[in-house]
Design a protein around this motif. Sequence first.
Motif, PDB file in Angstrom:
ATOM      1  N   ASN A 254      15.713  -9.312 -10.561  1.00 36.42           N
ATOM      2  CA  ASN A 254      15.678  -9.999  -9.271  1.00 36.42           C
ATOM      3  C   ASN A 254      17.025  -9.996  -8.546  1.00 36.42           C
ATOM      4  O   ASN A 254      17.113 -10.456  -7.413  1.00 36.42           O
ATOM      5  N   ASP A 255      18.061  -9.495  -9.210  1.00 37.12           N
ATOM      6  CA  ASP A 255      19.392  -9.454  -8.597  1.00 37.12           C
ATOM      7  C   ASP A 255      20.085  -8.137  -8.951  1.00 37.12           C
ATOM      8  O   ASP A 255      21.211  -8.127  -9.447  1.00 37.12           O
TER       9      ASP A 255
ATOM     10  N   TYR B 290      16.182 -14.286 -20.254  1.00 31.33           N
ATOM     11  CA  TYR B 290      16.534 -14.803 -18.931  1.00 31.33           C
ATOM     12  C   TYR B 290      17.393 -13.795 -18.170  1.00 31.33           C
ATOM     13  O   TYR B 290      17.168 -13.530 -16.977  1.00 31.33           O
TER      14      TYR B 290
ATOM     15  N   LEU C  14      16.610 -12.096 -14.654  1.00 32.21           N
ATOM     16  CA  LEU C  14      17.585 -12.214 -13.565  1.00 32.21           C
ATOM     17  C   LEU C  14      17.978 -10.840 -13.037  1.00 32.21           C
ATOM     18  O   LEU C  14      18.072 -10.632 -11.819  1.00 32.21           O
TER      19      LEU C  14
END
Length: 384
Positions: free
Chosen positions: A211-212, A204, A208
């Motif tokens: 995407n960030d 995860y 994440l």
Amino acid sequence: MANDAVAGDALRAPPARPAVGDDPVRAVLAAYTKDLVTGVDDTLTAFLAAEVDTLTEIDAAMGGFAATARDCVLAGGKRVRPTFAYWGWRGVVGGAEPMAPVLPPLAALELLHTFALVHDDVMDASATRRGRPAAHVAAAAQHAAAGHRGDSRRFGEAVAVLIGDLCMVWADRLLSHTALPPARLLDVRRCYDQMRVETVAGQYLDVLGENDPANWSVDRALRVARYKTASYTVQRPLLFGAALAGGDVDGPLVAAYTRYGLAVGEAFQLCDDLLGVYGDPATTGKPAGDDLRTGKPTALLMLARQLAGPAQRRALDRIGADAGDREIARLAELVADTGAVDRVERMISDRVAEALAALDAPSIDGTARTALTGLAVATTNRRA
């Protein structure tokens, strides 16, 4: 393109890293690992043959699906996780115990690994795995060739998710074949479950981070390495092996395994970060430069951004999924020019040294210590 070969050669020039250890250690390790890998593969082959037969009875199409899942499991691989688990077990019991009783749980780790790989390839949109089309790509191609209705890409992804799910169930089922006293089996199961939870946590965080990226850092990239890779590749398999042997969860051996496992596991991921940019696709089985195209916030790329000058940082910020091979090759050179590659090399060496220091624990069987020394070297100084 005419210049693809030139660009490919630039990508396939990973920096050399001197080996830690010596050739005799590697020779001893190879001799032991051969029998282990053969045992794991034979266990998987027999188990999966029965499982495929059972699913074929439901429907002929299910038989084909199950056979595809089986092939994902048996299509190569170094069997790294069963190997660490075996030496975790062997470090407790010594050399007198037969290996056969622990082959089912060791092989179950390879099924768990296949689950993670197949799902990871979907999440990363990876085209290849182990030199072959990734499961979702192969299923999409079959869908298109058959002329079925619907979106072939979506079908392929759905099938790959189900293949991963099936491998997870198969892992549980094969683990249940372990013949141990109930209390010990419960300890094994606790370790196994913790490994799975940490794998999901690391995955995860990996998703994440992609995407960030603006809120990512070297520390967070290393946290991903710790949970996505170190936990289920080295640390937890070692502890899983110790649990199979009935090792004291609060004893010095488990403490040594934990220290060694985190260090080697993080070094393993840092090595993967280098291979993701500089690896030879013919050896790694995956395209070179994908991490650069996606801007994946690995420790290597986070360090490159941290060390880069203004012009270098602007070039790194222009990375895009549509970058050609020549541009990716230039970016790979730029990453090296920032000093990030040298820094990652030192981080790997420091972690290998930390791992070897952990093996000084007197409670570890001598042969296991030799093997784990070799594994620390081999898994962090590799081409694939």
